[in-house]
Design a protein around this motif. Sequence first.
Motif, PDB file in Angstrom:
ATOM      1  N   ASP A  94     -15.849  14.846  68.491  1.00 39.90           N
ATOM      2  CA  ASP A  94     -15.494  14.883  67.073  1.00 39.90           C
ATOM      3  C   ASP A  94     -13.979  15.005  66.913  1.00 39.90           C
ATOM      4  O   ASP A  94     -13.380  14.376  66.036  1.00 39.90           O
ATOM      5  N   GLY A  95     -13.361  15.826  67.751  1.00 43.30           N
ATOM      6  CA  GLY A  95     -11.908  16.010  67.695  1.00 43.30           C
ATOM      7  C   GLY A  95     -11.155  14.709  67.938  1.00 43.30           C
ATOM      8  O   GLY A  95     -10.124  14.451  67.305  1.00 43.30           O
TER       9      GLY A  95
ATOM     10  N   LEU B 155     -17.157   8.972  59.748  1.00 43.00           N
ATOM     11  CA  LEU B 155     -16.297   7.792  59.721  1.00 43.00           C
ATOM     12  C   LEU B 155     -16.568   6.950  58.482  1.00 43.00           C
ATOM     13  O   LEU B 155     -15.637   6.468  57.838  1.00 43.00           O
ATOM     14  N   THR B 156     -17.830   6.802  58.113  1.00 45.05           N
ATOM     15  CA  THR B 156     -18.185   6.028  56.915  1.00 45.05           C
ATOM     16  C   THR B 156     -17.619   6.690  55.663  1.00 45.05           C
ATOM     17  O   THR B 156     -17.064   6.018  54.788  1.00 45.05           O
TER      18      THR B 156
ATOM     19  N   ARG C 278     -12.732  -3.743  60.500  1.00 42.19           N
ATOM     20  CA  ARG C 278     -11.818  -3.911  61.636  1.00 42.19           C
ATOM     21  C   ARG C 278     -11.085  -2.594  61.917  1.00 42.19           C
ATOM     22  O   ARG C 278     -10.942  -2.185  63.065  1.00 42.19           O
ATOM     23  N   VAL C 279     -10.635  -1.912  60.877  1.00 42.12           N
ATOM     24  CA  VAL C 279      -9.933  -0.633  61.052  1.00 42.12           C
ATOM     25  C   VAL C 279     -10.883   0.411  61.628  1.00 42.12           C
ATOM     26  O   VAL C 279     -10.514   1.170  62.532  1.00 42.12           O
ATOM     27  N   GLN C 280     -12.122   0.447  61.158  1.00 41.87           N
ATOM     28  CA  GLN C 280     -13.089   1.414  61.669  1.00 41.87           C
ATOM     29  C   GLN C 280     -13.348   1.189  63.160  1.00 41.87           C
ATOM     30  O   GLN C 280     -13.458   2.147  63.930  1.00 41.87           O
ATOM     31  N   ILE C 281     -13.441  -0.060  63.575  1.00 42.43           N
ATOM     32  CA  ILE C 281     -13.640  -0.372  64.993  1.00 42.43           C
ATOM     33  C   ILE C 281     -12.431   0.083  65.802  1.00 42.43           C
ATOM     34  O   ILE C 281     -12.566   0.654  66.887  1.00 42.43           O
TER      35      ILE C 281
ATOM     36  N   ALA D  53      -7.940  10.160  65.952  1.00 42.01           N
ATOM     37  CA  ALA D  53      -7.776   8.717  65.741  1.00 42.01           C
ATOM     38  C   ALA D  53      -7.615   8.396  64.256  1.00 42.01           C
ATOM     39  O   ALA D  53      -6.815   7.531  63.890  1.00 42.01           O
ATOM     40  N   MET D  54      -8.368   9.085  63.408  1.00 41.69           N
ATOM     41  CA  MET D  54      -8.234   8.843  61.971  1.00 41.69           C
ATOM     42  C   MET D  54      -6.873   9.312  61.458  1.00 41.69           C
ATOM     43  O   MET D  54      -6.265   8.657  60.615  1.00 41.69           O
ATOM     44  N   LYS D  55      -6.369  10.418  62.011  1.00 41.49           N
ATOM     45  CA  LYS D  55      -5.048  10.906  61.592  1.00 41.49           C
ATOM     46  C   LYS D  55      -3.948   9.937  62.010  1.00 41.49           C
ATOM     47  O   LYS D  55      -2.906   9.854  61.359  1.00 41.49           O
TER      48      LYS D  55
END
Length: 195
Positions: A171-172, A136-137, A148-151, A177-179
Motif C-alpha cells: 500500500d505504501g 487507485l480508482t 494510461r496514468v493508472q497503469i 507512486a501516486m504522490k
Amino acid sequence: MLRQPLETGEVTISRAHSTVTYPSSFILLLAMNPCPCGYLGSPHHYCTCSQKQIQAYKNRLSGPIYDRMDILLSLQSVNVNKLSHVKESSADIRKRVEAASLKQLDRYGEEVSNNKVPFEKMMAASPLSNEQRQLLTRVSSKQNWSNRVQIKIIRLARTISDLAGEEQLSDGAIWEAMKLRRWDMNKPHLIAREK
C-alpha cells in the motif's frame, strides 16, 4: 512526434518509396518553470503571473505527453548551506537496484523491467488487492487520471516495492507512486493520504 517512440520504443520513418523502423528506447527528462516568471510557489520571491498566464504556460505541455510521463515532481529551491549529508551512498543504491532487477528477472522469467513487461503479465505475477484497486480508482477519479496514468502508477509502485525489498505490492508503494504524479505548485498536498 514523441508519442510513438515513447510508447513502442521504435520510431518509424515513412517516405515515398520506403518505410524504415529504428529502435528508439530512451529516457526522456523534461524540466519547466512552474510559471512564466519562474517564481510560483517560491518562499523568497513574489510571482507576477496571472492565473491565466500560468494555465496557458502549463498548457504548452500536451495532454498525450503528460499522460506518458512516469514521474512528475514540483521542486522547491534549497539552501545549499543547509543541505543534510547524504544518507545512502551510490554503492548502496546500486545494490538495491541490482536486487530489484533480480526480483524482476525471477518474477517474469526474462530480463525485463516493470516498465517494459506487458501489463497483463505484470498483473498476473503481482496483482493488486481489492483495497488497492479501490484506492487507485477513487484517487484517479478525483484527479481525472487516464487509464494510461493508472497503469504507470501501478508499474512505478511495483518498482518502488522491489527497491524496498518487498515481495508483494505494498500500500505504501502505491501511495508513493501516486504522490510522484503531483506537479501543481499551488496544491503541494494534492494527494492527502486517507486514513
